[in-house]
Design a protein around this motif. Sequence first.
Motif, PDB file in Angstrom:
ATOM      1  N   TYR A 260       0.817  -1.205   0.000  1.00 21.20           N
ATOM      2  CA  TYR A 260       0.000   0.000   0.000  1.00 21.20           C
ATOM      3  C   TYR A 260       0.858   1.266   0.000  1.00 21.20           C
ATOM      4  O   TYR A 260       0.743   2.104  -0.876  1.00 21.20           O
ATOM      5  CB  TYR A 260      -0.941  -0.009   1.206  1.00 21.20           C
TER       6      TYR A 260
ATOM      7  N   ILE B  55      -8.221  -5.838  -2.280  1.00 22.95           N
ATOM      8  CA  ILE B  55      -8.480  -5.138  -1.017  1.00 22.95           C
ATOM      9  C   ILE B  55      -9.839  -4.453  -1.126  1.00 22.95           C
ATOM     10  O   ILE B  55     -10.418  -4.393  -2.202  1.00 22.95           O
ATOM     11  CB  ILE B  55      -7.341  -4.108  -0.732  1.00 22.95           C
ATOM     12  N   SER B  56     -10.348  -3.935  -0.035  1.00 23.41           N
ATOM     13  CA  SER B  56     -11.576  -3.146  -0.147  1.00 23.41           C
ATOM     14  C   SER B  56     -11.349  -1.790   0.491  1.00 23.41           C
ATOM     15  O   SER B  56     -10.536  -1.631   1.396  1.00 23.41           O
ATOM     16  CB  SER B  56     -12.742  -3.860   0.539  1.00 23.41           C
ATOM     17  N   HIS B  57     -12.068  -0.809  -0.020  1.00 20.36           N
ATOM     18  CA  HIS B  57     -12.016   0.531   0.544  1.00 20.36           C
ATOM     19  C   HIS B  57     -13.390   0.884   1.079  1.00 20.36           C
ATOM     20  O   HIS B  57     -14.390   0.695   0.400  1.00 20.36           O
ATOM     21  CB  HIS B  57     -11.595   1.543  -0.524  1.00 20.36           C
ATOM     22  N   THR B  58     -13.407   1.356   2.316  1.00 19.12           N
ATOM     23  CA  THR B  58     -14.683   1.827   2.833  1.00 19.12           C
ATOM     24  C   THR B  58     -14.624   3.332   2.796  1.00 19.12           C
ATOM     25  O   THR B  58     -13.643   3.927   3.210  1.00 19.12           O
ATOM     26  CB  THR B  58     -14.900   1.369   4.274  1.00 19.12           C
TER      27      THR B  58
END
Lengths: 320, 527
Positions: free
Chosen positions: B417, B427-430
């Motif tokens: 990252y 990956i996930s992004h909130t």
Amino acid sequence: MSYLAQRLLIAILLVFLVSFASFAVLMLLPGDPVRLMLGTEAPPHLVEELRAQYGLDRPWLLQYADWLAGAVSGNLGESFIYKMPVTQIIVDRLPMTLSLTIFASLMALLIALPLGIWAAVKRGSWVDGFIQAVVQIWIAIPNFWLGILLLLGFTVMIPLFPPGNFVPISEGLGAHLHSLFLPALTLAIAEAAVLIRMFRASLVEVLNKDFMTFAHTKGLPTRKKYIRYALRNSLIGPITVIGLQVMSLISGVIIIEQIFNLPGLGRLLLIAVQQRDLFLLQGLVIFITVTVILVNLCVDLLYTRIDPRIQLHATKRRTT
Amino acid sequence: MKRNLRMMLFITLLTLAGLITACGTGDTNNNASGGNNPVTSNNGASSDSSNNDNSSSGSQSGGSLVYAMANDVDGLDPQRTVSASTFLVTHNLFETLISVTPEGELVPQLATSWEPSEDELEWTFQLRDDAQFHNGHVMNAEDVIRSFERLRAADSPRAGEYANIADIRANGDHELVFTLASADATFLSQLANPWSAIVLEQDGDVIGTGPFKLVRYEPQQYIDLVKNESYYEEGKPYLDEARLMIIPNATTLLANLQSGTVHIGGITGAQLPQVEQLSHLKTQGAANNSVQLMAMNNDREPLNDVRVRQAIALAVNKQDVIDGATWGFGTPLGSHLPPLSSYFVDTLDVLPYNMDQAKELLAEAGYADGLKLTLSLPEGYDTHINAGQIIADQLSRVGIELEIEIVEWGTWLEDIYAGRNYDLTVISHTGRLDPHAFLSRYLSDSSENYFNYVNEEVDQALLEAAVTSDVQKREELYSFIQQTLAEEVPALYLQSMEGITALHESVQQYESFPIGIINLKDVYLDQ
């Protein structure tokens, strides 16, 4: 220089080396405590801000020197994640882990002693074979799996125990032990297996000695024969193992505390590693090192009490 | 022989274990409300709850609720802490001027209304006159100003986020005027972020105006909350007490849910079949405002060729990934905004699943014979690991071979990252509420742009959208950005995931929120 003084000097040197090594490893490992706290949605300036606030932007040798200077005067620094002095956090968590390890050790001893003796006395019979088979299974079972099994079995299906609700000793010894029973049992099984083997092996060895044949021919009563002569002479091996078991207990505790949701040192250690909580991890490493050194020292001193033939000398290395 | 025996015994034990767990689903509900509920009334004040039905919709007051959270908090001062788990908790102790609904709409909380000036540089807020801090002090405009000053102080980690506020002044006791240095479309949603909480300093600690008061925080174990009796909303909160238990292990959580010691907890798709068999539990899925994606390193060969990235997008069947990795709990995405965002545009049809076209594009780019890439997946995140494995399988069918490497989370953050040393990763992004928070990482020079994506048009659109408060103009800009991302594929957008929550049958009115908070004031227990 006396034996004790020499051992203590080595111990201090060892603690220092371990502290340096763990600090260095943590610094060389990728992973930044600030990044870990913030995750992937961190505003860039926040990362810099926090790094400076924790002093993480300085060369690591300098950080270590600072830490060492504090540690010598008893200040192990402050945890990044808990924002509390490391010593206080360790002291807070210690009673739980101590309870668990003592409980587990006693349980292991209670299981192992009678079974080990029984197997030795009945050596070669089906009883011996059965106990040996059980020992094999117990050693083969990974403790994380056994822990989950016991958890599901005795908290959900047969709800004898609360699932992962730790009760501190201040709320009553009974409830306390009740809440620790399953995790202690999980730890005890593997430990007991090793102990049964040790007890059996050393007892069998002693039982085959000439003086036992002599005692037998002299017509000594069975109980006196076994307890006074056989058992006492066969305890040295197992005691060494108990010393070594402390280390395996500590590593077991890390997993068990996670499964049973116990707020002890093991879970703290895992959190410290995962979150790269530098000072917390340093503190725990020091604490564990000191514990292991002390236990081993105690075990060595115990030999002389059980077997007066063993003398501890400063110059000569002991052989076991 | 001996070895075989050992194996057999072990297998027998395993089978037994399977049987034991399979049988254990039938009769667990008789101890659901059993005696070992860990929250005990700390004084005799709480009356019998059964005849306490004074609110309109049949909501019942009283009772203790146990909520399981996976991670410990890093403190309980919302302005000084940064971890997501902290805000989960503090939202019940502290409140913000503006709140957010489960649908992501901004609604009044401690402010009752707000009005911008013509040039949108001055914002006038009317404040509640009946909100009390937990020590009984009635909140006024000066308290709010002090709270924001604390948030903007030098030692505040968030100071930078509020640098655009030039001045805050009180206009009487319950009116407040914010002056901004420049127009800022994200200003209102910033005030709804949980760290914008209005706090009152007291003895070196902070207290809030929230529906619950803090009783006790036992690190790694639990946080106990008790009802704020003088809360301004009539009849709320319904619960007398709430305990937030920290349970990191998924199996332990399941055992606690099964035995009824925990009322609410997030579960994984893998646990769903087990939970569904339990009659005293119900489940609820909710969009959690996230974007799961496979990031690509746009700087590296061959991923710097847009045709290769497009081929990858064409070769992946997103629905298969959703079914396999999140048990169908998710909505496929074509770009980097979740459907919950009011600026969302559907871009799924830009590069729909098409293996032939993918192969053509690869051949065009000179990789007709296939190519090899490394896919790094973060350890401990099963959803991403599963998704990565499914993607690897699908890409192998068009000749792209992925070598999977599992990376420890700390290493992932540092090397992949922050360090951008990777080919592909999942990956996930909130996001926060505002699209800018989601999309600003695509700015060419953003330190969070780990895709190494560079597009001047996108840069311009992002910067313009951030300062425009003309909604229509913003819609146009964000639509353009989403469209461009869908076409140029700096990352393969997979899905907006849904969180699955298991609830005890007695729990009513529990709702999931898009900004990583829980709201316990509306929850009640059917007794």
